[in-house]
Design a protein around this motif. Structure first.
Motif, PDB file in Angstrom:
ATOM      1  N   ALA A  90      -3.781  51.139  -5.396  1.00  0.00           N
ATOM      2  CA  ALA A  90      -5.041  50.546  -4.956  1.00  0.00           C
ATOM      3  C   ALA A  90      -5.985  50.335  -6.136  1.00  0.00           C
ATOM      4  O   ALA A  90      -6.679  49.307  -6.229  1.00  0.00           O
ATOM      5  N   PHE A  91      -6.018  51.303  -7.052  1.00  0.00           N
ATOM      6  CA  PHE A  91      -6.834  51.164  -8.260  1.00  0.00           C
ATOM      7  C   PHE A  91      -6.365  49.969  -9.084  1.00  0.00           C
ATOM      8  O   PHE A  91      -7.179  49.155  -9.547  1.00  0.00           O
ATOM      9  N   ASN A  92      -5.048  49.857  -9.272  1.00  0.00           N
ATOM     10  CA  ASN A  92      -4.509  48.744 -10.046  1.00  0.00           C
ATOM     11  C   ASN A  92      -4.806  47.398  -9.391  1.00  0.00           C
ATOM     12  O   ASN A  92      -5.076  46.405 -10.078  1.00  0.00           O
ATOM     13  N   GLU A  93      -4.747  47.376  -8.074  1.00  0.00           N
ATOM     14  CA  GLU A  93      -5.080  46.143  -7.355  1.00  0.00           C
ATOM     15  C   GLU A  93      -6.519  45.722  -7.650  1.00  0.00           C
ATOM     16  O   GLU A  93      -6.803  44.546  -7.871  1.00  0.00           O
ATOM     17  N   ALA A  94      -7.425  46.693  -7.636  1.00  0.00           N
ATOM     18  CA  ALA A  94      -8.834  46.398  -7.900  1.00  0.00           C
ATOM     19  C   ALA A  94      -9.028  45.869  -9.321  1.00  0.00           C
ATOM     20  O   ALA A  94      -9.755  44.890  -9.547  1.00  0.00           O
ATOM     21  N   VAL A  95      -8.368  46.512 -10.284  1.00  0.00           N
ATOM     22  CA  VAL A  95      -8.459  46.057 -11.674  1.00  0.00           C
ATOM     23  C   VAL A  95      -7.913  44.644 -11.809  1.00  0.00           C
ATOM     24  O   VAL A  95      -8.490  43.795 -12.498  1.00  0.00           O
ATOM     25  N   ASP A  96      -6.812  44.390 -11.141  1.00  0.00           N
ATOM     26  CA  ASP A  96      -6.194  43.071 -11.206  1.00  0.00           C
ATOM     27  C   ASP A  96      -7.118  41.997 -10.651  1.00  0.00           C
ATOM     28  O   ASP A  96      -7.319  40.944 -11.269  1.00  0.00           O
ATOM     29  N   ILE A  97      -7.697  42.255  -9.487  1.00  0.00           N
ATOM     30  CA  ILE A  97      -8.531  41.258  -8.823  1.00  0.00           C
ATOM     31  C   ILE A  97      -9.839  41.033  -9.576  1.00  0.00           C
ATOM     32  O   ILE A  97     -10.303  39.891  -9.729  1.00  0.00           O
ATOM     33  N   VAL A  98     -10.433  42.095 -10.079  1.00  0.00           N
ATOM     34  CA  VAL A  98     -11.759  41.997 -10.702  1.00  0.00           C
ATOM     35  C   VAL A  98     -11.688  41.549 -12.158  1.00  0.00           C
ATOM     36  O   VAL A  98     -12.545  40.792 -12.626  1.00  0.00           O
ATOM     37  N   ILE A  99     -10.667  41.977 -12.893  1.00  0.00           N
ATOM     38  CA  ILE A  99     -10.627  41.717 -14.335  1.00  0.00           C
ATOM     39  C   ILE A  99      -9.472  40.804 -14.750  1.00  0.00           C
ATOM     40  O   ILE A  99      -9.671  39.787 -15.420  1.00  0.00           O
ATOM     41  N   VAL A 100      -8.266  41.165 -14.338  1.00  0.00           N
ATOM     42  CA  VAL A 100      -7.090  40.480 -14.865  1.00  0.00           C
ATOM     43  C   VAL A 100      -6.963  39.056 -14.348  1.00  0.00           C
ATOM     44  O   VAL A 100      -6.710  38.122 -15.125  1.00  0.00           O
ATOM     45  N   VAL A 101      -7.120  38.862 -13.047  1.00  0.00           N
ATOM     46  CA  VAL A 101      -6.972  37.515 -12.491  1.00  0.00           C
ATOM     47  C   VAL A 101      -7.984  36.529 -13.075  1.00  0.00           C
ATOM     48  O   VAL A 101      -7.601  35.421 -13.484  1.00  0.00           O
ATOM     49  N   PRO A 102      -9.287  36.872 -13.146  1.00  0.00           N
ATOM     50  CA  PRO A 102     -10.226  35.931 -13.779  1.00  0.00           C
ATOM     51  C   PRO A 102      -9.863  35.625 -15.229  1.00  0.00           C
ATOM     52  O   PRO A 102      -9.960  34.468 -15.668  1.00  0.00           O
ATOM     53  N   THR A 103      -9.434  36.635 -15.983  1.00  0.00           N
ATOM     54  CA  THR A 103      -9.050  36.412 -17.375  1.00  0.00           C
ATOM     55  C   THR A 103      -7.848  35.495 -17.471  1.00  0.00           C
ATOM     56  O   THR A 103      -7.809  34.566 -18.288  1.00  0.00           O
ATOM     57  N   ALA A 104      -6.843  35.757 -16.630  1.00  0.00           N
ATOM     58  CA  ALA A 104      -5.629  34.942 -16.644  1.00  0.00           C
ATOM     59  C   ALA A 104      -5.923  33.512 -16.202  1.00  0.00           C
ATOM     60  O   ALA A 104      -5.315  32.560 -16.707  1.00  0.00           O
ATOM     61  N   THR A 105      -6.853  33.347 -15.274  1.00  0.00           N
ATOM     62  CA  THR A 105      -7.213  32.009 -14.806  1.00  0.00           C
ATOM     63  C   THR A 105      -7.861  31.198 -15.923  1.00  0.00           C
ATOM     64  O   THR A 105      -7.541  30.017 -16.125  1.00  0.00           O
ATOM     65  N   VAL A 106      -8.771  31.831 -16.670  1.00  0.00           N
ATOM     66  CA  VAL A 106      -9.410  31.148 -17.797  1.00  0.00           C
ATOM     67  C   VAL A 106      -8.371  30.811 -18.859  1.00  0.00           C
ATOM     68  O   VAL A 106      -8.353  29.705 -19.419  1.00  0.00           O
ATOM     69  N   GLY A 236      -2.067  42.562 -25.324  1.00  0.00           N
ATOM     70  CA  GLY A 236      -2.999  41.900 -24.425  1.00  0.00           C
ATOM     71  C   GLY A 236      -2.635  40.466 -24.117  1.00  0.00           C
ATOM     72  O   GLY A 236      -2.675  40.033 -22.956  1.00  0.00           O
ATOM     73  N   VAL A 237      -2.273  39.719 -25.148  1.00  0.00           N
ATOM     74  CA  VAL A 237      -1.899  38.315 -24.941  1.00  0.00           C
ATOM     75  C   VAL A 237      -0.650  38.220 -24.055  1.00  0.00           C
ATOM     76  O   VAL A 237      -0.585  37.385 -23.150  1.00  0.00           O
ATOM     77  N   GLY A 238       0.318  39.100 -24.311  1.00  0.00           N
ATOM     78  CA  GLY A 238       1.526  39.085 -23.493  1.00  0.00           C
ATOM     79  C   GLY A 238       1.229  39.381 -22.034  1.00  0.00           C
ATOM     80  O   GLY A 238       1.790  38.750 -21.129  1.00  0.00           O
ATOM     81  N   ALA A 239       0.327  40.338 -21.786  1.00  0.00           N
ATOM     82  CA  ALA A 239      -0.025  40.701 -20.418  1.00  0.00           C
ATOM     83  C   ALA A 239      -0.734  39.561 -19.706  1.00  0.00           C
ATOM     84  O   ALA A 239      -0.408  39.219 -18.564  1.00  0.00           O
ATOM     85  N   VAL A 240      -1.717  38.969 -20.358  1.00  0.00           N
ATOM     86  CA  VAL A 240      -2.468  37.877 -19.740  1.00  0.00           C
ATOM     87  C   VAL A 240      -1.580  36.659 -19.524  1.00  0.00           C
ATOM     88  O   VAL A 240      -1.652  35.989 -18.478  1.00  0.00           O
ATOM     89  N   ASP A 241      -0.716  36.369 -20.488  1.00  0.00           N
ATOM     90  CA  ASP A 241       0.194  35.231 -20.336  1.00  0.00           C
ATOM     91  C   ASP A 241       1.110  35.427 -19.136  1.00  0.00           C
ATOM     92  O   ASP A 241       1.298  34.506 -18.330  1.00  0.00           O
ATOM     93  N   ALA A 242       1.661  36.616 -18.995  1.00  0.00           N
ATOM     94  CA  ALA A 242       2.560  36.895 -17.871  1.00  0.00           C
ATOM     95  C   ALA A 242       1.829  36.749 -16.542  1.00  0.00           C
ATOM     96  O   ALA A 242       2.347  36.156 -15.594  1.00  0.00           O
ATOM     97  N   ARG A 243       0.628  37.295 -16.471  1.00  0.00           N
ATOM     98  CA  ARG A 243      -0.132  37.234 -15.208  1.00  0.00           C
ATOM     99  C   ARG A 243      -0.513  35.805 -14.854  1.00  0.00           C
ATOM    100  O   ARG A 243      -0.531  35.417 -13.675  1.00  0.00           O
ATOM    101  N   SER A 244      -0.805  34.991 -15.865  1.00  0.00           N
ATOM    102  CA  SER A 244      -1.227  33.614 -15.599  1.00  0.00           C
ATOM    103  C   SER A 244      -0.116  32.778 -14.983  1.00  0.00           C
ATOM    104  O   SER A 244      -0.388  31.764 -14.329  1.00  0.00           O
ATOM    105  N   ARG A 245       1.125  33.196 -15.154  1.00  0.00           N
ATOM    106  CA  ARG A 245       2.265  32.417 -14.666  1.00  0.00           C
ATOM    107  C   ARG A 245       2.585  32.675 -13.200  1.00  0.00           C
ATOM    108  O   ARG A 245       3.432  31.987 -12.627  1.00  0.00           O
ATOM    109  N   VAL A 246       1.950  33.650 -12.592  1.00  0.00           N
ATOM    110  CA  VAL A 246       2.263  33.985 -11.200  1.00  0.00           C
ATOM    111  C   VAL A 246       1.002  34.174 -10.354  1.00  0.00           C
ATOM    112  O   VAL A 246       0.988  34.961  -9.410  1.00  0.00           O
ATOM    113  N   LEU A 247      -0.048  33.477 -10.675  1.00  0.00           N
ATOM    114  CA  LEU A 247      -1.304  33.644  -9.938  1.00  0.00           C
ATOM    115  C   LEU A 247      -1.129  33.348  -8.454  1.00  0.00           C
ATOM    116  O   LEU A 247      -1.499  34.155  -7.597  1.00  0.00           O
ATOM    117  N   ASP A 248      -0.589  32.186  -8.127  1.00  0.00           N
ATOM    118  CA  ASP A 248      -0.442  31.802  -6.727  1.00  0.00           C
ATOM    119  C   ASP A 248       0.619  32.641  -6.020  1.00  0.00           C
ATOM    120  O   ASP A 248       0.466  32.997  -4.845  1.00  0.00           O
TER     121      ASP A 248
END
Length: 347
Positions: A90-106, A236-248
Motif C-alpha cells: 500500500a505504501f509503494n502504491e501511494a509512492v507510485d501514484i503521487v511521485i513516480v507516475v507524474p515523473t514518468a508521465t513528464v 533513477g533513469v532506468g526506473a523512470v524509463d521502465a515505469r513510463s512504458r507501462v503507464l496505461d
C-alpha cells in the motif's frame, strides 16, 4: 500500445572509505526476514527454501476467506508475512501514484521514444558484466556467447551501447541475474516479501539482488571514483524509463483486479518461475497471454476456472499486458510487474 519492461532498482550508496554498503531498503527487508521464522511457526506446512523451483505447483483446495489471511499458501507462493507485505504494498502504491507516475508521465512526454530506447540500450550495455557472469554460472554457454557478442557489437558499432545494433544483427537481449542462477541450481524461492520502493520478491531473489548489486563492476568503479551521483542517476533513469512504458497497462491492471496485491503476487511468481525454467521467456518474445499461466494452478484466482464458494478471486490481468512488441515486461532480474514497486531491476 506502449512497450513494457521490468526493471529492478539496484541502488547502492558509497561511504567515506569507498566501501560498498547495502541500501536502507535491503536492511529493512533483512529485518523482516529475521521475524519470518516466528510468523512461519504458526503457519502449517511451510515449504523449504532449498527445493527444486521447477517442481509442479502444490494443489490448494482450501478456500481463501479474505485478502488479509496471514501466512496462507497459494500454490507455490509462501507468504507468511502477508499483513506486513500488504502494508508495504500500500505504501509503494501511494509512492507510485503521487511521485513516480507524474515523473514518468513528464519523462514520456518530453523525451522522444527513440532517445528513450537509446537510454535503455545504454543501461543494458552497462549491466553486461553481471549478465555475462550469471550466464556462465548457469552453464548457459549459448547465452554467454550472445551476451559477449552483444557487448562487443553495441560498444563499438552501437556507440558505447546507445544503439542496439546487436539485436538487428540477430543477437537479441536476454537478462540474467543471480536469483535466476540460484533457481537454476535448484534453490527454492523461500518466503514471498514486498520491499519498500523496490517491490515484490522472495528470499532467494533478494539474496541474488544483493550479490548482483555488490558485484556490479560499473557501480564499484563509480563509487571508488567518488561518482556516486552518476550511479544514482543510472538507477533513477532506468526506473523512470521502465515505469513510463507501462503507464496505461498498470492502471488497467489496478482497475480490473479485485485484489491487486494478490494479482501482482501471483503474476510475479508465475513469470519468475517460467523465467527460471526457461520456457521461452526471453526479453524480446511477446508477453505470454493469460491462458499461458493456467498450468500453474489458480493461485489467488489467477485462472479462468470459477472460484469455489467463499473464495475471493483476483481479476485476470488486463489484455493489454499480453502480446507486447518486445516483451519487456519480462525483462530484468525478477520479471515482475513494473512501477516504483512494480519495478524490479535496472539493467
Amino acid at each position: 500500445m506502449r512497450p513494457a519492461r521490468t526493471n529492478r532498482c539496484a541502488a547502492i550508496s558509497d561511504t567515506p572509505s569507498g566501501t560498498v554498503r547495502l541500501p536502507v531498503s535491503a536492511a529493512l527487508f533483512a529485518l523482516a526476514i529475521l521475524v519470518a521464522p516466528a510468523a512461519a511457526a504458526q503457519t502449517p506446512a511451510s515449504p523449504p527454501m532449498f527445493e527444486d523451483s521447477t517442481a509442479p505447483a502444490a494443489s490448494n483446495d482450501s478456500a481463501v476467506t479474505g485478502p488479509a489471511m496471514a501466512g496462507r499458501m497459494d500454490g507455490e507462493i509462501y507468504d507468511p508475512l502477508e499483513p506486513i507485505n500488504r502494508g508495504v504494498f500500500a505504501f509503494n502504491e501511494a509512492v507510485d501514484i503521487v511521485i513516480v507516475v507524474p515523473t514518468a508521465t513528464v519523462y514520456e512526454t518530453v523525451i522522444p521514444l527513440p532517445l528513450r530506447n537509446n537510454l535503455r540500450s545504454f543501461l543494458r550495455n552497462l549491466r553486461t558484466p553481471v549478465t555475462l557472469a550469471n550466464n556462465l554460472l548457469q552453464g548457459d554457454w549459448s547465452a554467454a556467447e550472445t551476451t559477449a557478442t552483444r557487448f562487443f557489437i553495441n560498444s563499438t558499432l552501437g556507440l558505447g551501447g546507445f544503439t542496439d545494433v546487436a539485436t538487428s544483427a540477430g543477437h537479441p537481449y536476454e537478462s540474467a541475474d543471480f536469483g535466476q542462477t540460484m533457481g537454476r541450481w535448484g534453490v527454492g524461492p523461500g518466503p514471498y516479501a514486498v520491499r519498500p520502493f523496490l517491490g515484490p520478491t522472495n528470499l532467494r531473489d533478494t539474496v541474488g539482488w544483493v550479490v548482483d548489486t555488490v558485484s556490479d563492476p560499473v557501480s564499484i568503479v563509480l563509487m571508488n571514483e567518488g561518482a556516486q551521483a552518476w550511479n544514482t542517476a543510472r538507477t533513477g533513469v532506468g526506473a523512470v524509463d521502465a515505469r513510463s512504458r507501462v503507464l496505461d497497462e498498470v492502471q488497467e491492471l489496478r482497475e480490473s483486479s479485485v485484489d491487486t496485491y494478490a494479482t501482482v503476487r501471483s503474476l510475479t511468481q508465475q513469470m519468475r518461475e517460467r523465467k527460471i525454467r526457461g520456457d521461452g521467456m526471453d526479453s524480446n518474445a511477446p508477453m505470454p497471454t493469460f491462458e499461458d499461466f493456467e498450468d500453474f494452478g489458480d493461485g489467488n484466482g489467477i485462472s479462468e476456472a470459477a472460484p469455489s464458494e467463499g473464495e475471493t478471486a483476483a481479476a485476470a490481468p488486463p489484455s493489454s499486458l499480453s502480446g507486447r512488441a518486445d516483451g519487456s515486461l519480462l525483462d530484468g532480474q525478477q520479471a515482475t510487474l513494473p512501477s516504483s514497486h512494480w519495478l524490479a531491476d535496472t539493467d
